[in-house]
Design a protein around this motif. Structure first.
Motif, mmCIF file in Angstrom:
data_model
loop_
_atom_site.group_PDB
_atom_site.id
_atom_site.type_symbol
_atom_site.label_atom_id
_atom_site.label_comp_id
_atom_site.label_asym_id
_atom_site.label_seq_id
_atom_site.Cartn_x
_atom_site.Cartn_y
_atom_site.Cartn_z
ATOM 1 N N ILE A 1 27.644 58.723 -80.806
ATOM 2 C CA ILE A 1 26.414 58.342 -81.522
ATOM 3 C C ILE A 1 26.697 57.155 -82.449
ATOM 4 N N MET B 1 26.296 49.563 -81.896
ATOM 5 C CA MET B 1 25.854 48.570 -80.916
ATOM 6 C C MET B 1 24.482 48.027 -81.296
ATOM 7 N N LEU B 2 23.607 48.920 -81.811
ATOM 8 C CA LEU B 2 22.266 48.467 -82.185
ATOM 9 C C LEU B 2 22.307 47.471 -83.327
ATOM 10 N N PHE C 1 31.329 54.074 -73.919
ATOM 11 C CA PHE C 1 31.565 54.483 -72.536
ATOM 12 C C PHE C 1 32.828 55.314 -72.428
ATOM 13 N N TYR D 1 32.417 51.098 -65.536
ATOM 14 C CA TYR D 1 31.609 50.731 -66.700
ATOM 15 C C TYR D 1 32.434 49.975 -67.725
ATOM 16 N N ALA E 1 9.136 49.976 -82.271
ATOM 17 C CA ALA E 1 10.186 50.463 -81.373
ATOM 18 C C ALA E 1 10.842 51.706 -81.951
ATOM 19 N N ALA F 1 10.838 55.328 -80.049
ATOM 20 C CA ALA F 1 12.077 56.001 -79.672
ATOM 21 C C ALA F 1 12.197 57.343 -80.370
ATOM 22 N N PHE G 1 12.484 61.126 -78.762
ATOM 23 C CA PHE G 1 13.576 62.028 -79.137
ATOM 24 C C PHE G 1 13.026 63.368 -79.616
ATOM 25 N N ILE H 1 13.662 67.029 -78.012
ATOM 26 C CA ILE H 1 14.227 68.144 -78.783
ATOM 27 C C ILE H 1 13.265 69.324 -78.767
ATOM 28 N N LEU I 1 13.394 71.007 -75.434
ATOM 29 C CA LEU I 1 14.677 71.708 -75.292
ATOM 30 C C LEU I 1 14.660 73.012 -76.066
ATOM 31 N N PHE J 1 21.072 67.646 -75.881
ATOM 32 C CA PHE J 1 20.738 66.983 -77.147
ATOM 33 C C PHE J 1 21.437 65.633 -77.236
ATOM 34 N N LEU J 2 22.716 65.648 -76.925
ATOM 35 C CA LEU J 2 23.498 64.410 -77.040
ATOM 36 C C LEU J 2 22.936 63.332 -76.133
ATOM 37 N N ALA K 1 19.752 61.958 -77.457
ATOM 38 C CA ALA K 1 19.976 61.038 -78.581
ATOM 39 C C ALA K 1 20.444 59.686 -78.076
ATOM 40 N N LEU K 2 21.404 59.675 -77.131
ATOM 41 C CA LEU K 2 21.902 58.396 -76.618
ATOM 42 C C LEU K 2 20.796 57.642 -75.893
ATOM 43 N N PHE K 3 19.971 58.375 -75.121
ATOM 44 C CA PHE K 3 18.882 57.723 -74.395
ATOM 45 C C PHE K 3 17.909 57.075 -75.372
ATOM 46 N N CYS K 4 17.589 57.771 -76.467
ATOM 47 C CA CYS K 4 16.615 57.216 -77.405
ATOM 48 C C CYS K 4 17.198 56.031 -78.168
ATOM 49 N N ILE K 5 18.511 56.083 -78.480
ATOM 50 C CA ILE K 5 19.127 54.923 -79.124
ATOM 51 C C ILE K 5 19.073 53.719 -78.185
ATOM 52 N N LEU L 1 16.872 53.259 -75.829
ATOM 53 C CA LEU L 1 15.477 52.825 -75.725
ATOM 54 C C LEU L 1 15.093 51.965 -76.920
ATOM 55 N N TYR L 2 15.542 52.389 -78.114
ATOM 56 C CA TYR L 2 15.262 51.579 -79.304
ATOM 57 C C TYR L 2 15.894 50.197 -79.163
ATOM 58 N N GLY L 3 17.122 50.170 -78.622
ATOM 59 C CA GLY L 3 17.775 48.880 -78.435
ATOM 60 C C GLY L 3 16.994 47.988 -77.491
ATOM 61 N N LEU M 1 13.794 48.091 -76.869
ATOM 62 C CA LEU M 1 12.505 47.675 -77.416
ATOM 63 C C LEU M 1 12.647 46.726 -78.596
ATOM 64 N N GLY N 1 21.320 47.851 -73.857
ATOM 65 C CA GLY N 1 20.540 49.065 -74.093
ATOM 66 C C GLY N 1 20.222 49.800 -72.808
ATOM 67 N N LEU O 1 23.171 51.775 -71.776
ATOM 68 C CA LEU O 1 23.315 53.011 -72.557
ATOM 69 C C LEU O 1 22.387 54.100 -72.030
ATOM 70 N N LEU P 1 21.261 54.427 -68.934
ATOM 71 C CA LEU P 1 21.786 54.927 -67.656
ATOM 72 C C LEU P 1 22.925 55.919 -67.889
#
Lengths: 176, 102
Positions: A16, A22-23, A39, A62, A95, A99, A103, A107, A110, B9-10, B13-17, B19-21, B23, B34, B37, B39
């Motif tokens: 995380i 990265m962002l 990765f 990757y 954005a 996002a 999320f 959650i 889930l 959950f993990l 979270a990675l998918f949404c991060i 997606l934010y990247g 967008l 992004g 990430l 994929l």
């Protein structure tokens, strides 16, 4: 038991944190290097799940090939620094909200389906590593042979497309 | 053994991060990062469901391998598009590529 959980939490935090890094790194080279770390931590998840072949492909394909391609293009274009001009002021908050909504929705579902996931949360922990690789390759080359071949055609088309797109064409229509 | 929902959950979270990247970033290369990430998050889901539902059926791992190949193709074409855009427009900032604006 607890060692498993501790390891999972540690690697999840690394994943995380590197994704967020990265962002928020403005330099594209740093962003790509953070993604390499991400990765590698995902490859550790594959190892924890008992999929060593997928983990090693993750590292080679990757973290190796794809990210080297990224870094090469970043260096080639000199596009690692961007001016901090804010053209669309609502883009970033929108954005973030979108996002976050996705999320929260994930959650929510889930936790609504938590009973179902609790039922399947106890796999038998006795799969031999080599057996898993062997049966995976048997399935890949027998049952999924057609998708495998189609993937090779896809890679060929992508290669041709990349060559055609990056080929320099001069103004008179000839090719240099 | 770690519960399945933790992996889910993990990966959410990675998918949404990712997606934010996609967008929010302006650099076209960062947008492609992004997508990578996202994929990867999907791949975690595939492998986790393989492990927890039926480890004798190898479909999940096979799908993950195929997603690798698709991601490699996507990156090759995407980056060559970025190079081609940079040649014609001299920029990789997504906001300045407004040729299709009315």
């Amino acid at each position: 038991m607890t060692m498993d959980l501790m390891g999972f939490i540690l690697v999840a935090l690394i994943a995380i944190a590197t994704a967020i890094g990265m962002l928020y790194s403005r330099n594209a080279v740093y962003a790509a290097l953070f993604l390499v770390l991400n990765f590698v931590s995902v490859a550790i998840f594959y190892l924890m799940l008992g999929a060593p072949f997928v983990a090693l492909s993750q590292v080679t394909v990757y973290a190796g090939a794809i990210m080297v391609l990224f870094l090469f293009v970043i260096m080639l274009l000199g596009a690692e620094k961007l001016p901090p001009a804010e053209v669309l002021p609502w883009q970033r908050p929108l954005a973030f909200v979108l996002a976050l909504l996705l999320f929260i929705e994930g959650i929510y579902w889930l936790s609504v389906k938590a009973g179902t996931t609790a039922q399947i949360a106890s796999p038998d922990a006795t799969i031999g590593t080599m057996d898993a690789v062997r049966s995976m390759s048997m399935m890949l080359f027998q049952e999924y042979l057609l998708p495998f071949e189609v993937t090779s055609i896809l890679l060929l088309i992508a290669m041709i497309g990349a060559i055609v797109l990056t080929k320099r064409v001069d103004k008179k229509g000839g090719q240099a | 053994m770690i519960p399945l929902s933790w992996y889910l959950f993990l990966s959410a979270a990675l998918f949404c991060i990712g997606l934010y990247g996609v967008l929010a970033r302006k650099n076209a290369i960062a947008i492609l990062l992004g997508v990578e990430l996202m994929l990867n998050a999907v791949n975690i889901n595939l492998v986790a469901f393989w492990r927890y539902l039926d480890p004798t059926q190898m479909g999940g791992q096979v799908f993950a391998i195929i997603v690798f190949a698709v991601a490699a193709a996507e990156v090759a074409v995407g980056l060559s598009l970025v190079i081609s855009i940079y040649r014609t427009r001299g920029t990789v900032v997504a906001d300045e590529l407004d040729m299709m604006k009315w």
